[in-house]
Write a protein that holds these residues in place. Structure first.
Motif, PDB file in Angstrom:
ATOM      1  N   MET A  40      34.398  54.473 -15.734  1.00 50.16           N
ATOM      2  CA  MET A  40      33.428  53.552 -15.175  1.00 50.16           C
ATOM      3  C   MET A  40      34.153  52.289 -14.705  1.00 50.16           C
ATOM      4  O   MET A  40      35.048  51.804 -15.368  1.00 50.16           O
ATOM      5  CB  MET A  40      32.396  53.156 -16.221  1.00 50.16           C
ATOM      6  CG  MET A  40      31.621  54.296 -16.815  1.00 50.16           C
ATOM      7  SD  MET A  40      30.440  54.887 -15.640  1.00 50.16           S
ATOM      8  CE  MET A  40      29.934  56.369 -16.469  1.00 50.16           C
ATOM      9  N   ASN A  41      33.689  51.751 -13.605  1.00 51.90           N
ATOM     10  CA  ASN A  41      34.315  50.534 -13.117  1.00 51.90           C
ATOM     11  C   ASN A  41      33.487  49.297 -13.488  1.00 51.90           C
ATOM     12  O   ASN A  41      32.369  49.398 -13.969  1.00 51.90           O
ATOM     13  CB  ASN A  41      34.563  50.599 -11.608  1.00 51.90           C
ATOM     14  CG  ASN A  41      33.279  50.678 -10.805  1.00 51.90           C
ATOM     15  OD1 ASN A  41      32.246  50.193 -11.237  1.00 51.90           O
ATOM     16  ND2 ASN A  41      33.355  51.271  -9.638  1.00 51.90           N
ATOM     17  N   PHE A  42      34.054  48.153 -13.254  1.00 52.64           N
ATOM     18  CA  PHE A  42      33.439  46.879 -13.617  1.00 52.64           C
ATOM     19  C   PHE A  42      32.071  46.699 -12.962  1.00 52.64           C
ATOM     20  O   PHE A  42      31.127  46.227 -13.599  1.00 52.64           O
ATOM     21  CB  PHE A  42      34.395  45.741 -13.238  1.00 52.64           C
ATOM     22  CG  PHE A  42      33.831  44.377 -13.478  1.00 52.64           C
ATOM     23  CD1 PHE A  42      33.705  43.893 -14.772  1.00 52.64           C
ATOM     24  CD2 PHE A  42      33.416  43.593 -12.425  1.00 52.64           C
ATOM     25  CE1 PHE A  42      33.186  42.631 -15.005  1.00 52.64           C
ATOM     26  CE2 PHE A  42      32.889  42.329 -12.654  1.00 52.64           C
ATOM     27  CZ  PHE A  42      32.779  41.850 -13.952  1.00 52.64           C
TER      28      PHE A  42
ATOM     29  N   HIS B 119      29.906  48.870 -12.112  1.00 49.39           N
ATOM     30  CA  HIS B 119      28.926  49.717 -12.794  1.00 49.39           C
ATOM     31  C   HIS B 119      28.307  48.953 -13.959  1.00 49.39           C
ATOM     32  O   HIS B 119      27.088  48.947 -14.144  1.00 49.39           O
ATOM     33  CB  HIS B 119      29.615  50.996 -13.286  1.00 49.39           C
ATOM     34  CG  HIS B 119      28.788  51.825 -14.197  1.00 49.39           C
ATOM     35  ND1 HIS B 119      27.753  52.620 -13.744  1.00 49.39           N
ATOM     36  CD2 HIS B 119      28.817  51.964 -15.543  1.00 49.39           C
ATOM     37  CE1 HIS B 119      27.193  53.221 -14.781  1.00 49.39           C
ATOM     38  NE2 HIS B 119      27.826  52.846 -15.879  1.00 49.39           N
ATOM     39  N   TYR B 120      29.133  48.286 -14.744  1.00 49.45           N
ATOM     40  CA  TYR B 120      28.645  47.526 -15.889  1.00 49.45           C
ATOM     41  C   TYR B 120      27.835  46.305 -15.455  1.00 49.45           C
ATOM     42  O   TYR B 120      26.829  45.964 -16.079  1.00 49.45           O
ATOM     43  CB  TYR B 120      29.808  47.109 -16.785  1.00 49.45           C
ATOM     44  CG  TYR B 120      30.520  48.289 -17.386  1.00 49.45           C
ATOM     45  CD1 TYR B 120      29.828  49.231 -18.142  1.00 49.45           C
ATOM     46  CD2 TYR B 120      31.877  48.490 -17.191  1.00 49.45           C
ATOM     47  CE1 TYR B 120      30.477  50.323 -18.697  1.00 49.45           C
ATOM     48  CE2 TYR B 120      32.539  49.570 -17.750  1.00 49.45           C
ATOM     49  CZ  TYR B 120      31.820  50.489 -18.492  1.00 49.45           C
ATOM     50  OH  TYR B 120      32.458  51.575 -19.043  1.00 49.45           O
TER      51      TYR B 120
END
Length: 105
Positions: free
Chosen positions: A1-3, A5-6
């Motif tokens: 997951m990438n930043f 996404h968060y």
């Protein structure tokens, strides 16, 4: 997951929390502050504008939520969603509490 996404999951919670007071006020036919009022966020907007603003927040929150593939359970994604919801809720309760106190004086 990438930043991002968060970040999207966090803001899904924030937008979904923010839709609640605006939808509730609009559906009850009550004026309530929006970013479009003067002064911004303090003056009251019409029930219709609140309903539309709440609906826009609901739409954005739902899009972010569904696009993020949030897996239910005790995990980072759910924690971020709840953090966004809680932080926005705490901010809104403090802000609108101060706005209401100012109007009652």
């Amino acid at each position: 997951m990438n930043f991002l996404h968060y970040v999207a999951i966090f803001f899904a919670g924030a937008f979904l929390c923010n839709c609640i007071p605006h939808l509730a006020s609009g559906l009850r036919g009550e004026a309530f502050p929006t970013p479009f009022a003067k002064p911004r966020g303090v003056g009251d907007s019409s029930p219709m504008l609140n309903f539309l603003w709440g609906s826009a927040n609901l739409l954005v929150g739902a899009i972010l939520y569904t696009r993020s593939a949030l897996a239910p359970g005790i995990n980072l994604e759910c924690g971020l969603f709840l953090a966004g919801f809680l932080i926005m809720g705490l901010y809104l309760s403090r802000h609108f509490g101060a706005v209401r106190r100012g109007k009652n004086q």
